[in-house]
Design a protein around this motif. Sequence first.
Motif, PDB file in Angstrom:
ATOM      1  N   ALA A 204       0.867  -1.087   0.049  1.00  0.00           N
ATOM      2  CA  ALA A 204       0.167   0.032   0.072  1.00  0.00           C
ATOM      3  C   ALA A 204       0.820   1.201  -0.041  1.00  0.00           C
ATOM      4  O   ALA A 204       0.611   2.169  -0.676  1.00  0.00           O
ATOM      5  N   VAL A 205       1.921   1.315   0.721  1.00  0.00           N
ATOM      6  CA  VAL A 205       2.859   2.313   0.872  1.00  0.00           C
ATOM      7  C   VAL A 205       3.524   2.498  -0.649  1.00  0.00           C
ATOM      8  O   VAL A 205       3.805   3.665  -1.127  1.00  0.00           O
ATOM      9  N   LYS A 206       4.220   1.254  -1.179  1.00  0.00           N
ATOM     10  CA  LYS A 206       4.506   1.426  -2.264  1.00  0.00           C
ATOM     11  C   LYS A 206       3.527   2.056  -3.386  1.00  0.00           C
ATOM     12  O   LYS A 206       4.209   3.034  -4.347  1.00  0.00           O
TER      13      LYS A 206
ATOM     14  N   ALA B 200       1.149   4.063  -3.056  1.00  0.00           N
ATOM     15  CA  ALA B 200       0.566   5.463  -2.658  1.00  0.00           C
ATOM     16  C   ALA B 200       1.618   6.439  -2.812  1.00  0.00           C
ATOM     17  O   ALA B 200       1.543   7.581  -3.214  1.00  0.00           O
ATOM     18  N   TYR B 201       2.855   6.181  -2.307  1.00  0.00           N
ATOM     19  CA  TYR B 201       4.164   7.142  -2.246  1.00  0.00           C
ATOM     20  C   TYR B 201       5.290   6.919  -2.769  1.00  0.00           C
ATOM     21  O   TYR B 201       6.264   7.599  -2.956  1.00  0.00           O
ATOM     22  N   LEU B 202       5.562   5.467  -3.321  1.00  0.00           N
ATOM     23  CA  LEU B 202       6.625   5.203  -4.079  1.00  0.00           C
ATOM     24  C   LEU B 202       6.256   5.077  -5.803  1.00  0.00           C
ATOM     25  O   LEU B 202       7.372   4.700  -6.414  1.00  0.00           O
ATOM     26  N   GLY B 203       5.238   5.248  -6.124  1.00  0.00           N
ATOM     27  CA  GLY B 203       4.991   5.137  -7.474  1.00  0.00           C
ATOM     28  C   GLY B 203       4.858   3.733  -8.021  1.00  0.00           C
ATOM     29  O   GLY B 203       5.205   3.744  -9.258  1.00  0.00           O
ATOM     30  N   VAL B 204       4.809   2.689  -7.120  1.00  0.00           N
ATOM     31  CA  VAL B 204       4.878   1.315  -7.622  1.00  0.00           C
ATOM     32  C   VAL B 204       3.667   0.847  -7.554  1.00  0.00           C
ATOM     33  O   VAL B 204       2.847   0.613  -6.333  1.00  0.00           O
ATOM     34  N   ALA B 205       2.922   0.161  -8.741  1.00  0.00           N
ATOM     35  CA  ALA B 205       1.641  -0.426  -8.635  1.00  0.00           C
ATOM     36  C   ALA B 205       1.809  -1.653  -8.045  1.00  0.00           C
ATOM     37  O   ALA B 205       2.749  -2.507  -8.275  1.00  0.00           O
TER      38      ALA B 205
END
Length: 236
Positions: free
Chosen positions: A227-229, A231-236
């Motif tokens: 979820a963090v990836k 939302a905040y790391l641009g990784v789907a």
Amino acid sequence: MLLEIKDLTLLYGRIQALHGISLVVNEGEVVALIGANGAGKTTTMRAISGLRPVATGSIVFDGTDVTRMRADLRVVRGISQSPEGRGVFPGMTVLENLEMGAYTRRDRAGVAADLDRVFELFPRLQERRKQAGGTLSGGEQQMLAVGRALMSRPKLLLLDEPSMGLAPMLIQQIFDIITEINQQGTTVLLVEQNAQQALSRAHRGYVLETGRIVKEGTGQELLHDPAVKEAYLGVA
């Protein structure tokens, strides 16, 4: 623990900006606070440093309740902030800006030693020591803001968006210096839009959404949280 925030709420007029947040920063840690714009990250930092009054809840620093303490007395206690937007004094020289960071101190030898430390961390500031703060580049102003905060010899260094507006090469340099500052013994609470860099350097982290903490964990746990990836790391 060095800092403990419990059930903190904060209002801007009738708008509730923080909704009962709780977090802990242990001595020697780098703790990252990440979230989208408007999530309440800077508001949290201002509450800790005493620049915004809180509605309810408590802030305990180094064993003392500082919830209602004046901002300048919190600096004396050991809390120092490098604010969002840098906030250097544009008409003062680099050296004068750094000396302002030590305004609460009377130990001249210690201040001189810390000035040497800042110049060692940021050699560019030593080169520019007689130059007006307002004429520095964005990266140099960020170095100056961090250096000025260090001049109070804080137990807890609050860094609010230290990489904002910087070129990629300078971002890497700033985060390397943050790691070095921590390794030299200063505890750091870091608010940062660059979640990848922040979490990769942090011992622990918190995710803030619309004034609420929704996730916490080690830096590596959050870095690899799906979820963090997304939302905040641009990784789907």
